[in-house]
Enzyme design. Structure first.
Site, PDB file in Angstrom:
ATOM      1  CB  ALA A   1      -1.863   7.254  -3.709  1.00  0.00           C
TER       2      ALA A   1
ATOM      3  N   GLY B   1       0.817  -1.217   0.000  1.00  0.00           N
ATOM      4  CA  GLY B   1       0.000   0.000   0.000  1.00  0.00           C
ATOM      5  C   GLY B   1       0.840   1.251   0.000  1.00  0.00           C
ATOM      6  CG  ASN B   2      -0.328   4.636  -1.483  1.00  0.00           C
ATOM      7  OD1 ASN B   2      -1.020   5.497  -0.947  1.00  0.00           O
ATOM      8  ND2 ASN B   2      -0.756   3.922  -2.529  1.00  0.00           N
ATOM      9  NE  ARG B   3       5.206   6.948   4.483  1.00  0.00           N
ATOM     10  CZ  ARG B   3       6.029   7.270   5.457  1.00  0.00           C
ATOM     11  NH1 ARG B   3       5.733   8.277   6.261  1.00  0.00           N
ATOM     12  NH2 ARG B   3       7.144   6.601   5.632  1.00  0.00           N
ATOM     13  CB  SER B   4      -3.045   7.905  -0.222  1.00  0.00           C
ATOM     14  OG  SER B   4      -4.282   8.562  -0.390  1.00  0.00           O
TER      15      SER B   4
END
Ligand code: CTP
Ligand code: CA
Length: 241
Positions: free
Chosen positions: A104, A33-36
């Site tokens: 994102a 995943g990512n930090r969005s």
């Protein structure tokens, strides 16, 4: 006084907004995943709906409540976001007047989604990945094809807006944004720095279009959303005349 506080200037405009990260499952326990956090996209959806637009909010996994008046579609990975997008826009892209792609989207996903939990060793020593489709570029290419087919110069509907988070100098951020504007064939890239945006209630962004780069300074996300929607409204009027 009420109408001055809440102008309904987007009445009749059909806006699709994507928000949040995509999470790409590896097994029943783990994902990429990512930090969005989704705050920017939810702010866009909230402001668009408040200004009278008909809003479809395609949301990755986030913990935010649905803005009043928005129709929300929850998705998880990039492939499910792709399905929801084409569902909302229609094959001919006539289902919306604007797409604002704040999500994102993960660039890669695990090559395999395992049905049972992988073990620490040896399974997890390396992680084969495959590229996700570029959802915005696909839509940009499809719209370009439609405009060419119609032979109509400047037939740009729906208006397409991308976001780009970078870790670079201001000049670098704008250069990347110009490249993405052209390669994805979109109308606007909202460019910003990772340190200024992820998880924050404000953002310092630059709106990059074909002929301009407008640095907006630090704005609360709802105010930035309004500035973006102002530009979208201008562009959508241009595409109809
Ligand atoms: N985007 C998309 N599908 C992807 C990747 C990105 O639709 N698979 C969209 C994002 O939602 C965003 C825009 O493209 O609106 C720019 O995303 P960004 O990650 O900055 O661009 P990339 O082309 O993936 O370039 P890179 O990550 O290498 O900077
Ligand atoms: Ca990317």
């Amino acid at each position: 006084a009420f109408s001055r506080l809440a102008p309904r200037d987007l009445e009749g405009l059909r806006v699709v907004v994507t928000a949040g990260p995509t999470l790409e499952d590896l097994d029943p326990v783990r994902f990429l995943g990512n930090r969005s956090t989704g705050k920017m996209g939810f702010a866009v959806a909230e402001r668009a709906a408040a200004r009278g637009a008909q809003v479809t909010l395609i949301a990755g996994p986030v913990s935010l409540s649905t803005p009043p008046g928005a129709r929300r579609v929850d998705v998880r990975g990039a492939l499910s976001m792709r399905g929801a997008l084409w569902q909302a826009l229609g094959e001919d892209l006539r289902g919306a007047d604007a797409l604002i792609m704040t999500a994102a989207v993960s660039d890669y996903r695990p090559a395999e989604q395992h049905a049972t939990k992988l073990k620490r060793t040896p399974d997890l020593a390396s992680l084969p990945l495959v590229p996700n489709p570029d959802l915005l570029a696909e839509i940009g290419a499809a719209r370009g094809g439609l405009a060419d087919a119609a032979g109509a110069d400047g037939a740009r509907s729906p208006v397409l807006v991308g976001f780009a988070v970078e870790t670079a100098t201001d000049e670098g951020v704008i250069a990347y944004a110009r490249h993405k504007l052209a390669s994805k064939r979109v109308d606007m890239i909202v460019a910003n720095h990772a340190a200024d945006s992820f998880g924050r209630d404000d953002n310092r962004a630059t709106i990059v279009t074909r002929d301009a780069a407008d640095a907006l300074g630090v704005l609360p996300k709802p105010a930035l959303a309004d500035r973006i929607l102002d530009r979208v409204l201008q562009l959508s009027r241009t595409s109809r005349t």
